[in-house]
Structures are given as structure tokens and as C-alpha cells.
Design a protein around this motif. Structure first.
Motif, PDB file in Angstrom:
ATOM      1  N   LYS A  43      -1.327   8.844 -23.281  1.00  0.00           N
ATOM      2  CA  LYS A  43      -0.162   9.337 -24.034  1.00  0.00           C
ATOM      3  C   LYS A  43      -0.533   9.518 -25.505  1.00  0.00           C
ATOM      4  CE  LYS A  43       3.412   7.180 -21.212  1.00  0.00           C
ATOM      5  NZ  LYS A  43       3.993   5.849 -21.060  1.00  0.00           N
ATOM      6  N   LYS A  44      -1.251   8.536 -26.041  1.00  0.00           N
ATOM      7  CA  LYS A  44      -1.648   8.582 -27.452  1.00  0.00           C
ATOM      8  C   LYS A  44      -2.564   9.786 -27.717  1.00  0.00           C
ATOM      9  CE  LYS A  44      -3.612   4.879 -29.868  1.00  0.00           C
ATOM     10  NZ  LYS A  44      -3.816   3.446 -29.720  1.00  0.00           N
ATOM     11  N   LEU A  45      -3.534   9.984 -26.838  1.00  0.00           N
ATOM     12  CA  LEU A  45      -4.483  11.101 -27.011  1.00  0.00           C
ATOM     13  C   LEU A  45      -3.768  12.441 -26.893  1.00  0.00           C
ATOM     14  CD1 LEU A  45      -7.558   9.837 -24.949  1.00  0.00           C
ATOM     15  CD2 LEU A  45      -7.372  10.010 -27.432  1.00  0.00           C
ATOM     16  N   ASP A  46      -2.801  12.481 -25.960  1.00  0.00           N
ATOM     17  CA  ASP A  46      -2.047  13.699 -25.736  1.00  0.00           C
ATOM     18  C   ASP A  46      -1.257  14.058 -27.000  1.00  0.00           C
ATOM     19  OD1 ASP A  46      -1.576  15.558 -23.821  1.00  0.00           O
ATOM     20  OD2 ASP A  46       0.429  14.773 -23.374  1.00  0.00           O
ATOM     21  N   HIS A  86      -3.517  15.230 -29.739  1.00  0.00           N
ATOM     22  CA  HIS A  86      -4.013  16.557 -29.350  1.00  0.00           C
ATOM     23  C   HIS A  86      -2.971  17.619 -29.719  1.00  0.00           C
ATOM     24  CE1 HIS A  86      -6.302  19.460 -27.094  1.00  0.00           C
ATOM     25  NE2 HIS A  86      -5.209  19.818 -26.462  1.00  0.00           N
ATOM     26  N   LYS A  87      -1.679  17.312 -29.422  1.00  0.00           N
ATOM     27  CA  LYS A  87      -0.602  18.284 -29.704  1.00  0.00           C
ATOM     28  C   LYS A  87      -0.381  18.467 -31.203  1.00  0.00           C
ATOM     29  CE  LYS A  87       1.920  17.960 -25.411  1.00  0.00           C
ATOM     30  NZ  LYS A  87       2.546  16.842 -24.708  1.00  0.00           N
TER      31      LYS A  87
END
Ligand code: G1P
Length: 297
Positions: A288-291, A294-295
Motif C-alpha cells: 500500500k505504501k509503495l503504491d 508510486h501514485k
């Protein structure tokens, strides 16, 4: 026909891909969660009915011998403290029919296997490489032994790999599929360029070989990478007796490089009773954190 009872585990490689961790520690002792990779290989051998194992070692490999030896001080300590579950884990690695021999100059896989000539004698045997962990309902080594019981011939495990990766492997030129789903093989080629590779079927670290391989290895000239290649000797063997290939359909974990090693650690961690729940939650949160980052980019 003789029974397959012996295994050879080459473990003399320098482990340069894991430096500096492997400066003083054998790469075969790097753990997947809490178990050294070589222990998985030894367990596969035992589950396959192998009775005697020769580990071909080199420099900085004493820890392998110590791992499979008893450790009186540690066992005494665990007993005193009533840590019987840990004691059981430690016990699992002792009393196995393991033998060791040192390869003084690492001259390639073929040369490492040649060190096993006296140990193997005139029997069929298996070679198990430590960089590949295999999972299937029937252990891959056992599948090869069952093949041997039917064909009395050498059989090499292969698996399809992405075309651009063939140059990291020995590759077969299959001739057709016959008896028990085994491939007949025209040629075995070590580390071909992708444009020259005869197929995408790569050799994956489990071999069942007849003892005639040793006379060939004795005379084998260096091949790819200027090393004595087991694949070249198998190619010669295939000219005088049948050598089959079995396509492995289970799951293969390549622990021979950093990324493969990390992936294996994560997947095994997700099955490990003590950490699987925490690890799963951690990966979900991390995802979730990486997503999110990324966004935001
Ligand atoms: C060795 C063999 C190669 C085989 C590979 C499997 O190569 O020489 O034929 O495909 O193991 O892992 P290495 O990985 O030692 O370069």
C-alpha cells in the motif's frame, strides 16, 4: 540393475555473487528464513531414498561440516534450559550419512563432480546443485530415480526458461518425447547465446548419471568460461549411451543470485508457521505504501 543410493552435492563455488557475506561463510549456509540452503538439498536427497551423500567443498566451507555435526555445548545448553523444540531442530541435522571432500582448485562443475569418482564407484548416482530448491509432490530427485528404475539410463532435469536467459544455463536440443514423457536429446550445450540456443529447455541442477561419466570427465577439456563443464561430458556420454531429459513441472526457486534469494526467502517466510502472519501483513502494508508513493510521483 544397481539401486541409486548416492548423491553428490558440489559446494566448492566461491559465492562471488553474495560478497561480502560469503567471504568467510559458505554460500550454501545462507539461510532461507532459518534453514541453510544446503539443508533443503540434503532433505530432498533423504526424501528421495538416498543413503550416502558426498559434499564437494572448498575454501571457507568448514561451516557446512560443522552444521551437520553434533554440537555438544549447544545441545547441553538447550537441554538444560528445557528448549526441546529447538533441540529437535538441531538434532535433525546430525547423524546423516554425509561425507566431505575438498576440491583444492575450483576448475568447474565437471571437475567438482570428478572428485566423487572413488565415492561413487561403479553405481548410478545423482548430482544435486545447491542453487536450485525444487518443490513438487514427489521430490525431483526421486522422480529421476524412478525414471532410472525404468530406463536404466542417465536423466537430466530441465525446465523452460525465458529465451533471453538461456545463456546462464546448459540447454538441450530435444529430439522428441517418448517413454514416460522423457525427452530424447540430440545435444547438450553449455551456456549458448540466445540466438544459437537449440531450445529454451534449461538444465536445472538435478542430474541422474551413470558412472561412465567419470571416464569422460577424466579427459574433459575446458569449455565455456574456460571451466571443465559437466554439460560437455554429458553431451559426450549421450553419444555412447542414451541420456534422457525430464521436464520439471513443479516449482523452482533459484537461490543462486540476490533477487532469487530474496524472492525465495519471502515465499518460504509466507509458509513459515512462526512468521507467516506477520510477514503477510507487512507485505500488504508495504504494498500500500509503495503504491501510494508510486501514485504521488
Ligand atoms: C550450472 C551448469 C548449467 C546449469 C546450471 C543450473 O551452471 O553448468 O548447465 O544449467 O548450473 O543452475 P552455473 O549456474 O554453475 O553457472
Amino acid at each position: 540393475m544397481p539401486k541409486v543410493r548416492k548423491a553428490v552435492i558440489p559446494a566448492a563455488g566461491l559465492g562471488t555473487r553474495f560478497l561480502p557475506a560469503t567471504k568467510a561463510l559458505a554460500k550454501e549456509m545462507l539461510p532461507i528464513v532459518d534453514k541453510p540452503t544446503i539443508q533443503f538439498i540434503v532433505e530432498e536427497a533423504l526424501k528421495s531414498g538416498i543413503e550416502d551423500i558426498l559434499v564437494v567443498t572448498g575454501k571457507s566451507k568448514r561451516s557446512i561440516e560443522d552444521h551437520f555435526d553434533s554440537n555438544f555445548e549447544l545441545e547441553y545448553n538447550l537441554k538444560e534450559k528445557g528448549k526441546h523444540d529447538l533441540l529437535k531442530l538441531v538434532d535433525e541435522t546430525t547423524g546423516i550419512g554425509l561425507h566431505f571432500i575438498r576440491q583444492s582448485h575450483p576448475r568447474g562443475l565437471g571437475d567438482a563432480v570428478l572428485q566423487a569418482k572413488a565415492f561413487v564407484g561403479n553405481e548410478p548416482f545423482v548430482v544435486m546443485l545447491g542453487d536450485d530448491l525444487m518443490e513438487d509432490k514427489t521430490p525431483l530427485t526421486k522422480q529421476l530415480i524412478e525414471d532410472y528404475d525404468k530406463t536404466h539410463a542417465s536423466t537430466i532435469a530441465v525446465m523452460k526458461v525465458p529465451h533471453e536467459e538461456v545463456s546462464s544455463y546448459g540447454v538441450i536440443a530435444p529430439q522428441g518425447r517418448g517413454l514416460n514423457g522423457l525427452y530424447s536429446v540430440e545435444n547438450f550445450v553449455e551456456k549458448p547465446k540466445p540466438e544459437e540456443a537449440p531450445s529454451d529447455l534449461a538444465i536445472i541442477g538435478r542430474y541422474l548419471l551413470t558412472p561412465e561419466i567419470f571416464d569422460i570427465l577424466d579427459k574433459q577439456a575446458p569449455g565455456a568460461g574456460n571451466e571443465i563443464q559437466l554439460t560437455d561430458a554429458i553431451d559426450t556420454l549421450n553419444k555412447t549411451q542414451r541420456v534422457f531429459a525430464r521436464e520439471f513441472t513443479g516449482k523452482r526457486f533459484d537461490v543462486g543470485d540476490k533477487f532469487g534469494y530474496m524472492k525465495t526467502s519471502i515465499e518460504y517466510g509466507l509458509n513459515h508457521p512462526q512468521i507467516k502472519d506477520n510477514l503477510k501483513q507487512y507485505i500488504i502494508d508495504l504494498g500500500k505504501k509503495l503504491d501510494k508513493t508510486h501514485k504521488e510521483k
